[in-house]
Scaffold this active site. Structure first.
Site, PDB file in Angstrom:
ATOM      1  N   TRP A  96     -50.905  40.481  61.414  1.00  9.11           N
ATOM      2  CA  TRP A  96     -49.551  40.657  60.880  1.00  9.11           C
ATOM      3  C   TRP A  96     -48.623  41.326  61.887  1.00  9.11           C
ATOM      4  O   TRP A  96     -47.407  41.354  61.699  1.00  9.11           O
ATOM      5  CB  TRP A  96     -49.587  41.467  59.574  1.00  9.11           C
ATOM      6  CG  TRP A  96     -50.021  42.904  59.712  1.00  9.11           C
ATOM      7  CD1 TRP A  96     -51.277  43.360  59.940  1.00  9.11           C
ATOM      8  CD2 TRP A  96     -49.193  44.069  59.599  1.00  9.11           C
ATOM      9  NE1 TRP A  96     -51.287  44.738  59.988  1.00  9.11           N
ATOM     10  CE2 TRP A  96     -50.020  45.197  59.780  1.00  9.11           C
ATOM     11  CE3 TRP A  96     -47.834  44.263  59.344  1.00  9.11           C
ATOM     12  CZ2 TRP A  96     -49.538  46.506  59.725  1.00  9.11           C
ATOM     13  CZ3 TRP A  96     -47.349  45.573  59.302  1.00  9.11           C
ATOM     14  CH2 TRP A  96     -48.195  46.679  59.491  1.00  9.11           C
ATOM     15  N   ASP A  97     -49.180  41.803  62.984  1.00  3.81           N
ATOM     16  CA  ASP A  97     -48.385  42.399  64.054  1.00  3.81           C
ATOM     17  C   ASP A  97     -47.287  41.440  64.526  1.00  3.81           C
ATOM     18  O   ASP A  97     -46.183  41.865  64.886  1.00  3.81           O
ATOM     19  CB  ASP A  97     -49.265  42.723  65.269  1.00  3.81           C
ATOM     20  CG  ASP A  97     -50.482  43.564  64.939  1.00  3.81           C
ATOM     21  OD1 ASP A  97     -50.862  43.632  63.758  1.00  3.81           O
ATOM     22  OD2 ASP A  97     -51.063  44.134  65.867  1.00  3.81           O
ATOM     23  N   GLU A 142     -55.061  52.628  57.827  1.00  2.20           N
ATOM     24  CA  GLU A 142     -56.444  52.194  57.592  1.00  2.20           C
ATOM     25  C   GLU A 142     -57.421  53.359  57.504  1.00  2.20           C
ATOM     26  O   GLU A 142     -58.632  53.137  57.399  1.00  2.20           O
ATOM     27  CB  GLU A 142     -56.853  51.215  58.689  1.00  2.20           C
ATOM     28  CG  GLU A 142     -56.073  49.910  58.610  1.00  2.20           C
ATOM     29  CD  GLU A 142     -56.275  48.996  59.801  1.00  2.20           C
ATOM     30  OE1 GLU A 142     -55.977  47.807  59.681  1.00  2.20           O
ATOM     31  OE2 GLU A 142     -56.712  49.500  60.869  1.00  2.20           O
ATOM     32  N   LYS A 193     -53.139  57.063  60.058  1.00  2.00           N
ATOM     33  CA  LYS A 193     -53.355  56.377  61.327  1.00  2.00           C
ATOM     34  C   LYS A 193     -52.047  55.874  61.922  1.00  2.00           C
ATOM     35  O   LYS A 193     -51.823  55.964  63.126  1.00  2.00           O
ATOM     36  CB  LYS A 193     -54.325  55.215  61.116  1.00  2.00           C
ATOM     37  CG  LYS A 193     -54.669  54.427  62.365  1.00  2.00           C
ATOM     38  CD  LYS A 193     -55.599  53.265  62.025  1.00  2.00           C
ATOM     39  CE  LYS A 193     -55.959  52.462  63.266  1.00  2.00           C
ATOM     40  NZ  LYS A 193     -56.775  51.275  62.936  1.00  2.00           N
ATOM     41  N   GLN A 194     -51.185  55.321  61.081  1.00  2.00           N
ATOM     42  CA  GLN A 194     -49.905  54.764  61.524  1.00  2.00           C
ATOM     43  C   GLN A 194     -48.945  54.783  60.348  1.00  2.00           C
ATOM     44  O   GLN A 194     -49.341  55.063  59.221  1.00  2.00           O
ATOM     45  CB  GLN A 194     -50.084  53.340  62.027  1.00  2.00           C
ATOM     46  CG  GLN A 194     -50.447  52.341  60.941  1.00  2.00           C
ATOM     47  CD  GLN A 194     -50.826  50.978  61.484  1.00  2.00           C
ATOM     48  OE1 GLN A 194     -51.911  50.811  62.017  1.00  2.00           O
ATOM     49  NE2 GLN A 194     -49.934  50.019  61.344  1.00  2.00           N
TER      50      GLN A 194
END
Length: 767
Positions: free
Chosen positions: A358-359, A489, A601-602
């Site tokens: 999906w990046d 994640e 994580k992000q």
């Protein structure tokens, strides 16, 4: 401590001094590609030290059987691997009876690698002393042609420094290669034919299972002091997967001996007869000649940089960082072929399978929309449309029906092939990124035609999935989405991830709005699509019920949306209170401990605030940024760019600049201690976003460009160009002013800090 051996330079990635411990990292950083193929910066000559050999062909993959200790219904049967392709760069070299190997030389000095990003050329030079006492100077130049994208070129020069030398060059091509990340230590290539004619050789091989055919080829020319020797091989060695030719040259002390090697791949994706295509390509390249091939390469890269370059004055490391990111993005994908996409490692390594994530939709499409013709971004959307049937199959495997579509987390051909259950089954937010990219494409380009032609079918399939995936909670009297993994994640199997729920509602609302628009404005397309997907008003009413009554976890006390149910039950220790010895936690902690922690994580909730910035006030953004960023460990390459953009939006330029440096130099400085595995290609588009959307403050609102320019105190100025609806606008931001100039034949209206500005062609406007 991050690595810092890369020398700061505006246009080149430079390594000085030979260090065997850095070889694999440099193989990643100095990788080259041309959109159709790419390779790590492995040495051409034999090297017995630690190395990660890698050469890759776009679109060629192998379905490596998934390796797990258990199996669940719906689990992917394979993990798609971009294959290590047959080796065409190899040149074994024997000098005065000794095999040349940098790992065994008694001395290596003046070693230098130079990846010339301006021209798309990889250079290497050094002086070495062999065990037999011979001293040589070596200069190597290599590039992958942009114009002839199946062709690579090597120019390898050796100069004996202290005595005459008998040099035997042994160039070869070899299909007996392995993948570093193979699950079962299988070979993936089946050799079909090995042929040779004078200075040309060909190895044709076919991938097991997927049956892609590739002819790996080479052609060799030897020169002495620049003069063609018209040499032919004195020996030919062949087996069923490799062919090697041997040439002997006597070289006087101080003379320059050169082997020029043409090589590359012709593949069945593009040719019926791959060997005939290779022979034709060799003849075309020989007709053009080495010098013109080199000149054409320089010119082709100049055209790319003319549009995509970002200049930064006063900060060499920042300048080097952004150009490295832009260079790698253009090496990986040029938009010529809608069958291809952008793998997270590009052509620099094998991790993640090199497949599509999906990046692409979330991070890469903005870069390609603004720096190339809109057709390039449209090709990326078409890639997903062409895989819609597979997305419907993927959803059906998980129990969804009636044309519901779940796009894969990882794919090569539309099938899901990710081999971690918490991702495959649960990280369903990826579906929303596919829909958002369609919205984003139309918002930026103004090209609505894609939606009635192709995009609406995708939006309907995605809306059907979200309606079926939501559960009506009688306890809440609202719809909930259970058992998911968000962008963070470090949380698995959570309920009501805010970002996922918000995205689901938006996808349904957007799909309904486009159905209504297409019905009114494109009645023929509307009839065709409705007949094809069998959609009626009753089903749309079910969608609307879900979207209108979606649950979002929220803390009244804190005034923030919660990342998911139960987030506040965690031990909320901020990242700055963690002992540095515990970082990165993904390498130091058990997964159980990570899952119980609050660490992010992000961007997760903040990813929603990035996508849907105009749905929230700046005060809301600030409150959520201040709550979530202190718990964010930024252990994903995709994390710093979103935070840089949002910090800039909030006027926190020091923090925005820190995040920018991290995203732009993530690989150059090896922040995550893993660059030897390959570079983080898709996150590099986020670096571009950090400058254009973050510092430049660029947004599209009501079909008009808006800017809120800001500049880090460390910079004197920066500039970038964007292609907005076929008009090229250049923006240059200085400490005290911003200038706009336009290439085109009609004026454009933009807003700068909320004030309307008309920019006429070929004029400079200063604000």
């Amino acid at each position: 401590m991050n690595q810092d051996y890369i020398k700061p330079d505006n246009w080149s990635i430079i390594e000085e001094g030979f260090d065997a411990e850095r070889v694999k990292s440099s193989e990643s950083l100095f990788s080259i590609g041309n959109g159709a193929m790419g390779q790590r910066a492995n040495f051409e000559e034999h090297y017995s030290g630690d190395t990660f050999q890698g050469s890759y062909i776009a679109g060629i993959y192998y379905p490596d059987k998934t390796k797990v200790g258990w199996w669940k219904n719906g689990y992917p049967e394979y993990f798609a691997k971009v294959l290590n392709a047959p080796n065409w760069i190899g040149i074994d070299i024997e000098i005065n009876g000794e095999n040349f190997d940098l790992a065994t030389c008694t001395e290596v000095k003046n070693f230098r690698r130079d990846l010339n990003m301006k021209e798309g050329i990889y250079n290497r030079s050094f002086e070495a002393t062999l065990k037999n006492g011979l001293q040589i100077a070596v200069t190597v130049r290599r590039f992958l042609s942009l114009n002839l994208d199946e062709l690579g070129v090597i120019n390898y020069e050796i100069t004996p420094l202290n005595q005459d030398a008998k040099i035997i060059y042994k160039p070869y091509i070899d299909a007996g290669v392995h993948n570093e990340d193979a699950n079962w230590e299988e070979k993936f290539w089946e050799p079909l034919e090995v042929t040779q004619s004078v200075n040309e050789a060909f190895v044709t091989a076919r991938t097991f299972k997927t049956h892609f055919t590739a002819t790996t080829f080479m052609q060799n020319t030897l020169l002495l002091n620049g003069a063609n020797l018209n040499a032919t091989p004195f020996n030919v060695e062949k087996n069923n997967e490799k062919v090697q030719l041997s040439y002997e040259v006597t070289v006087a002390k101080g003379a320059v001996s050169t082997i020029q090697k043409l090589g590359g791949y012709t593949v069945s994706l593009n040719h019926d007869n791959t060997q005939a295509a290779a022979q034709t390509l060799i003849q075309k390249a020989l007709t053009i000649g080495y010098n013109q091939l080199l000149a054409d390469q320089i010119e082709a890269w100049a055209k790319i940089w003319e549009m995509s370059d970002i200049t930064i004055d006063g900060d060499v490391k920042a300048q080097q960082g952004i150009r490295f990111n832009i260079f790698q993005l253009n090496q990986t994908y040029l938009g010529k072929d809608s069958r291809l996409n952008i793998g997270p490692k590009g052509f620099t390594g094998e991790k993640y399978g090199g497949s599509t994530y999906w990046d692409t939709e979330a991070y890469c499409i903005p870069f390609y929309m603004a720096t190339k013709d809109q057709q390039v971004a449209r090709n990326l959307l078409t890639y997903r449309y062409n895989q819609l049937d597979k997305a419907i199959e993927n959803a059906a495997k998980l129990g969804f029906k009636n044309g519901a579509a779940l796009y894969p987390m990882v794919t090569m051909n539309g099938e899901e092939c990710h081999n971690e259950w918490e991702i495959t089954f649960e990280e369903i937010h990826r579906n929303g990124a596919i829909a958002f990219a369609i919205f984003n494409y139309y918002r930026y380009t103004g090209d609505y035609s894609y939606i009635p032609e192709k995009g609406l079918e995708v939006l309907i399939g995605i809306a059907r999935f979200w309606q079926q995936r939501a559960t009506y909670s009688t306890y809440r009297n609202q719809y909930v989405i259970l058992g998911v993994t968000g962008p963070n994640e470090y949380e698995n199997n959570v309920n009501n991830n805010f970002y996922t729920n918000y995205l689901a509602k938006w996808c349904i609302d957007y799909a309904m709005a486009q159905i209504e628009k297409v019905e009114k404005e494109y009645p023929a397309d509307y009839s065709r699509i409705m007949s094809k997907v069998n959609l009626d008003n009753a089903e749309i009413a079910h969608w609307k019920a879900v979207a209108d009554n979606m649950y979002f976890p929220y803390s009244e006390q804190l005034g923030v949306y919660l990342q998911q149910d139960g987030f506040l039950d965690k031990e909320l220790i901020k990242v700055h209170d963690l002992d540095r010895s515990q970082r990165p936690i993904n390498q130091k902690w058990s997964w159980d401990r990570i899952l119980r922690s609050p660490y992010i994580k992000q961007a997760d909730t903040l990813q929603g605030f990035y996508f849907f910035e105009d749905h929230f006030s700046k005060e809301q953004l600030e409150k959520h940024f201040d709550f979530y960023e202190p718990f964010t460990v930024h252990e994903s390459s995709l994390s710093p760019c979103v935070h840089s953009i949002q910090a800039a939006t909030l006027g926190r330029m020091e923090q925005a600049y820190t995040f920018y440096l991290r995203t732009s130099r993530l690989d150059l400085d090896d922040y995550n201690k893993e660059v030897e595995e390959g570079c983080h290609i898709t996150s590099m588009a986020g670096t571009w976003m950090s400058i254009v959307e973050g510092f430049g403050g660029m947004r599209v609102k009501n079909d008009t460009l808006h800017f809120e320019p800001r500049i880090p105190k460390e910079w004197e100025a920066y500039s970038f160009k964007i292609n907005f609806r076929n008009q090229i606008l250049k923006i240059a931001v200085h400490q005290n002013e911003t200038t706009f100039s336009l290439e085109g034949d009609k004026e454009i209206t933009v807003f700068v800090n909320g004030k309307e500005l008309i920019v006429a062609p070929n004029s400079l406007i200063t604000v």
